[in-house]
Design a protein around this motif. Structure first.
Motif, short mmCIF file in Angstrom:
data_model
loop_
_atom_site.label_atom_id
_atom_site.label_comp_id
_atom_site.label_asym_id
_atom_site.label_seq_id
_atom_site.Cartn_x
_atom_site.Cartn_y
_atom_site.Cartn_z
N GLU A 599 0.85 -1.19 0.00
CA GLU A 599 0.00 0.00 0.00
C GLU A 599 0.89 1.24 0.00
O GLU A 599 1.64 1.48 0.95
CB GLU A 599 -0.92 -0.01 1.22
N HIS A 600 0.81 2.05 -1.06
CA HIS A 600 1.76 3.14 -1.25
C HIS A 600 1.10 4.49 -1.53
O HIS A 600 1.75 5.52 -1.47
CB HIS A 600 2.69 2.77 -2.41
N SER A 601 -0.21 4.49 -1.82
CA SER A 601 -0.87 5.75 -2.20
C SER A 601 -1.06 6.66 -1.00
O SER A 601 -1.25 6.20 0.13
CB SER A 601 -2.21 5.45 -2.87
N ARG A 602 -1.02 7.97 -1.27
CA ARG A 602 -1.28 8.98 -0.24
C ARG A 602 -2.54 9.74 -0.66
O ARG A 602 -2.51 10.52 -1.62
CB ARG A 602 -0.12 9.96 -0.11
N LEU A 603 -3.64 9.51 0.06
CA LEU A 603 -4.94 10.04 -0.32
C LEU A 603 -5.59 10.72 0.89
O LEU A 603 -5.46 10.22 2.03
CB LEU A 603 -5.85 8.92 -0.82
N PHE A 604 -6.34 11.81 0.64
CA PHE A 604 -6.90 12.60 1.74
C PHE A 604 -8.32 13.05 1.40
O PHE A 604 -8.60 13.47 0.27
CB PHE A 604 -6.02 13.83 2.01
N TYR A 605 -9.20 12.96 2.40
CA TYR A 605 -10.60 13.36 2.22
C TYR A 605 -11.01 14.21 3.42
O TYR A 605 -10.78 13.84 4.57
CB TYR A 605 -11.50 12.12 2.13
N PHE A 606 -11.64 15.36 3.13
CA PHE A 606 -12.12 16.27 4.17
C PHE A 606 -13.58 16.59 3.87
O PHE A 606 -13.93 16.99 2.75
CB PHE A 606 -11.29 17.56 4.19
N GLU A 607 -14.46 16.41 4.87
CA GLU A 607 -15.90 16.54 4.67
C GLU A 607 -16.32 17.97 4.31
O GLU A 607 -17.22 18.18 3.50
CB GLU A 607 -16.64 16.08 5.93
#
Length: 697
Positions: A599-607
């Motif tokens: 697992e290498h991806s860098r992902l971000f979620y903000f509501e």
């Protein structure tokens, strides 16, 4: 006695190095898992050994340097170098014991399937004859015995090389009890396979003998007139960090080549020896390397288990002993038109490796190289595969007269020599090669293509979380975005101008770059969720990174949790945040997923109060990424692609097979699931069924 306040402060964080050891233990658990196919077990075991080598040669080496220089200041987790080293060596010793216990079990399981690793005595006469022939015809001619005496000093012992320590007596002294001892070393050739195949019959799949065992059996061929009385393997780990003075360097490429030569003489960090090594040999090794507490006596298997990663290559008919093959699919969006540019002009495309083929990225560069309307190609390269189609396309583009700019990071750890070779080759083809900014590593993953079209110049971009490396793209999970968004295009131009020319780092329209703005932007995004939660508005954070060790980010996440923000973190490796602590981090979960792909991806979620924002980035939440590297984070502005990214994150949060949850005590426990459970990587491989435009997450 420490005050209660100090203990409370220390308990806020988990130490980075100790967290890393726990990560490597999770990798070992995959080798121990009864459901892991047999040859995959061998790979995971080998990976733990490679991981430990790098940890010792970089992280532990740095701590030993601090200790030797008298540095005793505590880090933010409450550890000074000396006390931390004590704990590291204690845990590492236990971990190595677990590795070799696993190795013994693996050997037993392999034997049941016709795969055997023999000692020389266990070979049949036919196998011994074949092994002897291999030794005399192939191995013997390249061996160089190196005697140590008054006229011949101790030879250079390469870091992580495997050697035989040979104790001898002269033939005429062999009968004497007090015969003078002599000492020599022989390197096990690194360019030969450690696992030497020998003939098999019937249903046997593969039989091997370790190269060093074959050399031991014939060691007398190297020492005429002497009798070997003991032959044991040993291995030295040296400090492998580069000490570069970039500002004083007139030619960075030349300076790095010089430092790579020095790396061979790095300070000894760890000595591994075979159990039962002759006391005379051990004494000489300890004296030569000036090392004592860092000696690991290996029992129950060969030194350097990293060779186990290559075992599957030597086994015929091994598909039943491996994970079922997953064939990457070509992104469906790019099958709609003959030209990738035609597709990207009309919409953004998010691709997910290795489930979707990296060939799409290659084709992006190949098409640009061949297209007469393309004027320029700009790309950042950090780690590149050995036989790269992408690099060959860049060479062709330069030969066709296009302006090709390659920002090639020479300081990519352990890939320095390969990148130097690529730099020289690309320059020879006519590419403009830039080595990045002084004092910073260029770790961003960005490609920009400038194309002349009927309505003017248009910029096409690819921004990713992983390297432009065809080999690792089959083994690592990464996400990449293709876009012709004009604002992102302007930002990419500004980024390349900053790296290649005299240009300050501007505040960009959409992209966010480190080290200038990224830390501030992450702080703003987290604090906005905190304020929304305090105001009773929808607030949530989901972040997927490889490592989380930056204190400022951790403290902001603690504040968010205290405000009531639900924070779900997917952190594969190091995590210094302590989740689930009442009043501090009770709204934070941390899960680590270790499975067939890294697992290498860098992902971000903000509501964001019902107006969600999603980002992909090249950076982890580590101080080095935010302050000492050129990194890029890119917004996912299109709703369809944002929904796809959110689906990826939610798949990881649903994992009940390979996810481990970090507890407040710093330990990890399996995520409990019902029935057969949900395995995120296996679900992701069904990408055709869930990656459909318009489908809601």
């Amino acid at each position: 006695m420490k005050s209660e306040e100090t203990l409370q402060e220390m308990s806020r964080y988990i130490n980075r190095e100790l967290s890393w050891i726990e990560f490597n233990r999770r990798v070992l658990e995959e080798a121990q898992d009864k459901d892991t196919p047999l040859l995959e077990k061998a790979k995971f075991l080998g990976i733990t050994a490679s991981n430990l080598d790098e940890f010792m040669s970089v992280r532990v080496a740095g701590l030993l340097d601090l200790q030797k220089n008298g540095y005793n200041k505590k880090d933010f987790t409450g550890y000074a170098p000396t006390s931390l080293l004590r704990r590291i060596f204690k845990r590492t010793t236990g971990f190595v014991s677990e590795q070799y216990k696993m190795y013994k079990d693996l050997i037993r399981q392999l034997a049941k399937h016709g795969i055997r690793i023999h000692t020389f005595e266990e070979l049949t006469q036919t196998q011994q004859k074949a092994a002897n022939h291999y030794y005399h015809q192939i191995v013997y001619p390249v061996l160089t015995p190196m005697a140590i005496d008054q006229s011949r000093p101790f030879p250079l012992i390469n870091s992580l090389g495997l050697y035989l320590a040979v104790v001898l007596v002269r033939h005429e002294d062999a009968a004497k009890e007090d015969a003078p001892l002599h000492f020599a070393v022989v390197r096990v050739p690194p360019n030969f396979s450690r696992l030497v195949p020998v003939p098999t019959r019937g249903k046997a799949k593969a039989h091997f003998i370790f190269l060093e065992e074959l050399m031991k059996e014939h060691i007398e061929t190297l020492f005429n007139g002497y009798s070997p009385i003991a032959v044991h393997t040993f291995r030295l780990t040296r400090n492998s960090d580069l000490a570069l003075d970039e500002e004083a360097a007139e030619d960075l490429l030349e300076e790095i080549e010089k430092e790579l030569r020095k790396r061979r003489w790095g300070t000894p960090v760890r000595l591994e020896v075979e159990k039962g090594i002759h006391p005379y040999a051990l004494e000489l090794l300890i004296e030569e390397f000036e090392i004592s507490s860092e000696v690991f006596e290996i029992d129950g298997g060969p030194l350097d288990l990293s060779c186990m990663t290559r075992l599957p290559d030597g086994v015929k008919d091994n598909t039943s002993l491996k994970y079922p093959e997953v064939q990457p699919v070509y992104p469906a969006e790019f099958l709609e038109e003959d030209s990738l540019f035609e597709v990207i002009r009309n919409k953004d495309v998010l691709i997910y490796h290795p489930y979707e083929s990296f060939q799409a990225v290659n084709d992006f560069i190949i098409e640009a190289a061949e297209d007469p309307q393309v004027l320029a190609i700009k790309i950042t390269l950090y780690r590149v595969s050995g036989n790269s189609l992408l690099v060959r396309a860049l060479e062709r583009a330069a030969e066709y007269g296009k302006q090709v700019t390659v920002v090639l990071e020479l300081k990519a750890r352990f890939d320095e020599e390969r990148n130097i070779a690529w730099a020289k080759r690309l320059e020879k083809a006519g590419c403009h090669v830039v080595y990045g900014l002084v004092g910073l590593k260029t770790h961003a993953k960005v490609t920009q293509i400038i194309r002349q079209e009927e309505d003017g110049l248009r910029r096409y971009m690819h921004v990713g979380t992983g390297n432009y490396n065809e080999s690792t793209a089959r083994l690592y999970t990464d996400v990449g975005l293709f876009t012709s968004d004009s604002e992102i295009g302007e930002d990419a131009s500004s980024l390349f101008n900053e790296i290649t020319g005299f240009s300050s780092a501007p505040r960009m329209n959409q992209l966010v770059a480190a080290p200038t703005w990224m830390s501030q932007e992450f702080a703003r995004l987290i604090q906005r969720e905190t304020q929304n939660a305090l105001a009773g508005k929808p607030a949530r954070i989901i972040a997927k990174v490889n490592s989380l060790s930056n204190q400022e980010i951790i403290d902001l996440l603690y504040e968010a949790s205290q405000a009531g923000v639900q924070v779900d973190l997917i952190v594969r490796g190091v995590c210094c945040l302590r989740p689930g602590v009442p009043g501090l981090s009770e709204h934070i979960t941390v899960r680590s997923i270790i499975d067939r792909y890294l697992e290498h991806s860098r992902l971000f979620y903000f509501e964001n109060d019902g107006e969600p924002e999603a980002w992909l980035a090249s950076a982890d939440w580590m101080t080095r990424n935010l302050t000492r590297r050129v990194e890029v984070m890119c917004p996912i502005r299109n709703r369809t692609t944002r929904d796809i990214l959110l689906r990826i994150l939610k798949m990881h949060l649903k994992d009940t097979v390979k996810a481990r949850l970090l507890q407040s005590n710093g330990m990890y426990t399996r995520q409990e699931g019902e029935g057969s459970g949900f395995r995120s990587q296996f679900e992701a491989s069904k990408i055709k069924s869930w990656k459909k435009p318009g489908r809601r997450a």
